[in-house]
Design an enzyme around this catalytic site. Structure first.
Site, PDB file in Angstrom:
ATOM      1  N   CYS A   1      29.266  12.246  36.448  1.00 15.91           N
ATOM      2  CA  CYS A   1      30.275  11.219  36.726  1.00 15.91           C
ATOM      3  C   CYS A   1      31.704  11.669  36.406  1.00 15.91           C
ATOM      4  CB  CYS A   1      29.897   9.938  35.996  1.00 15.91           C
ATOM      5  SG  CYS A   1      30.699   8.445  36.665  1.00 15.91           S
TER       6      CYS A   1
ATOM      7  N   GLU B   1      23.409   8.371  37.085  1.00 13.39           N
ATOM      8  CA  GLU B   1      23.770   8.090  35.703  1.00 13.39           C
ATOM      9  C   GLU B   1      23.299   6.686  35.334  1.00 13.39           C
ATOM     10  OE1 GLU B   1      27.708   8.553  32.874  1.00 13.39           O
ATOM     11  OE2 GLU B   1      27.996   7.770  34.912  1.00 13.39           O
TER      12      GLU B   1
ATOM     13  N   LYS C   1      26.749  15.017  28.598  1.00 13.48           N
ATOM     14  CA  LYS C   1      28.016  14.765  29.286  1.00 13.48           C
ATOM     15  C   LYS C   1      29.202  15.130  28.402  1.00 13.48           C
ATOM     16  CE  LYS C   1      30.398  10.998  31.760  1.00 13.48           C
ATOM     17  NZ  LYS C   1      30.305   9.553  32.101  1.00 13.48           N
TER      18      LYS C   1
END
Length: 272
Positions: free
Chosen positions: A158, A40, A113
């Site tokens: 993440c 990321e 995301k």
């Protein structure tokens, strides 16, 4: 199929980060990796959240996207571009987006995301929602290895790691490999990184490949690192502590089939 998680300690300058990423991707390719995944924010870890706005790109074109496409084509390797900032309709927001490039340099998948990190322990404060617009759709793509074996790959980023329903959606779609490019903080990573990665592998009977940012960055942020590959039994096959590097390992289709046959937990689901 040999795979690589690329660990970086990205700085504030995009072009410097791209050069560092290229060197690590070349290292992975020379080691025989067919798939390499960047962490990321591989392209920038800015001094402030709004630094992402200056680097945002339109979907389908831009310096970072051309870098990923050209590198995949040159190295004849699948590359998953960690995350990069893509434009939205709002001038003060970006999507935190993972793009997947085939060995021919074609972009074959996009994932925005879904879950945005917020953490405040009185000493550290992070709030991705100030600049990032959340996605809302799980994404998988299919990859054919050089030996002809097909792998279905589920994408995540993440903070998504804390939401098992996303990974169960990937499992229900047939995912064999779950990717988790990340920039976990040192505080949260020390507490939860490995246990969450191993749990996602175990409960979904899938490989998990998690490249991470790992070290003290130019902007002062300290990320946890510990990029790793986990097998469907929850065994950590490869890992790197801190600093830039490549974490490589092999996905074994027979091993995957054997684990799923001996403990077919996904077929024992009762609740929706």
């Amino acid at each position: 199929m040999k795979v690589a998680a690329i660990q970086m300690v990205s700085g504030t300058q995009r072009d410097d980060n791209l050069r560092a990423a290229r060197a690590l991707l070349e290292e992975a390719a020379l080691g025989g990796a067919e798939l390499a995944v960047l962490p990321e924010y591989f392209c920038v870890m800015g001094h402030k959240d709004t630094d992402k706005l200056a680097l945002r790109e339109a979907d389908g074109d831009g310096v970072i996207q051309r870098f990923l496409a050209d590198t995949a084509r040159a190295l004849k390797m699948w590359i998953v571009g960690g995350t990069l900032p893509l434009q939205t309709t709002a001038p003060d927001r970006v999507r935190n987006t993972t793009l997947v490039f085939s060995p021919t340099g074609d972009c074959v998948a996009r994932y925005d995301k879904i879950h945005l990190f917020h953490f405040d322990n009185g000493r550290e404060l992070y709030d991705e929602g100030r600049v990032i617009e959340a996605g809302n759709t799980p994404v998988q793509f299919d990859l054919q290895a050089r030996d002809g074996q097909r792998w279905r790959v589920g994408l995540s980023v993440c903070y998504d790691l804390r939401f098992p329903e996303l990974y169960r959606a990937h499992a229900r779609a047939g995912a064999d490999l779950l990717l988790v490019p990340s920039a976990f903080t040192h505080t949260t990573g020390q507490a939860h990184w490995e246990v969450l990665l191993r749990a996602r592998a175990i409960e979904n009977l899938a490989y998990v490949l998690a490249p991470a940012q790992g070290g003290v960055h130019e902007n002062g942020r300290h990320t946890w690192g510990r990029s790793m590959l986990v097998d469907p039994w929850g065994t950590v096959l490869a890992q790197q502590d801190q600093g830039p590097g490549t974490v490589t390992g092999v996905l074994d289709a027979e091993r995957l089939r054997a684990v799923r046959a001996q403990l077919p937990a996904l077929t024992h689901r009762v609740l929706p």
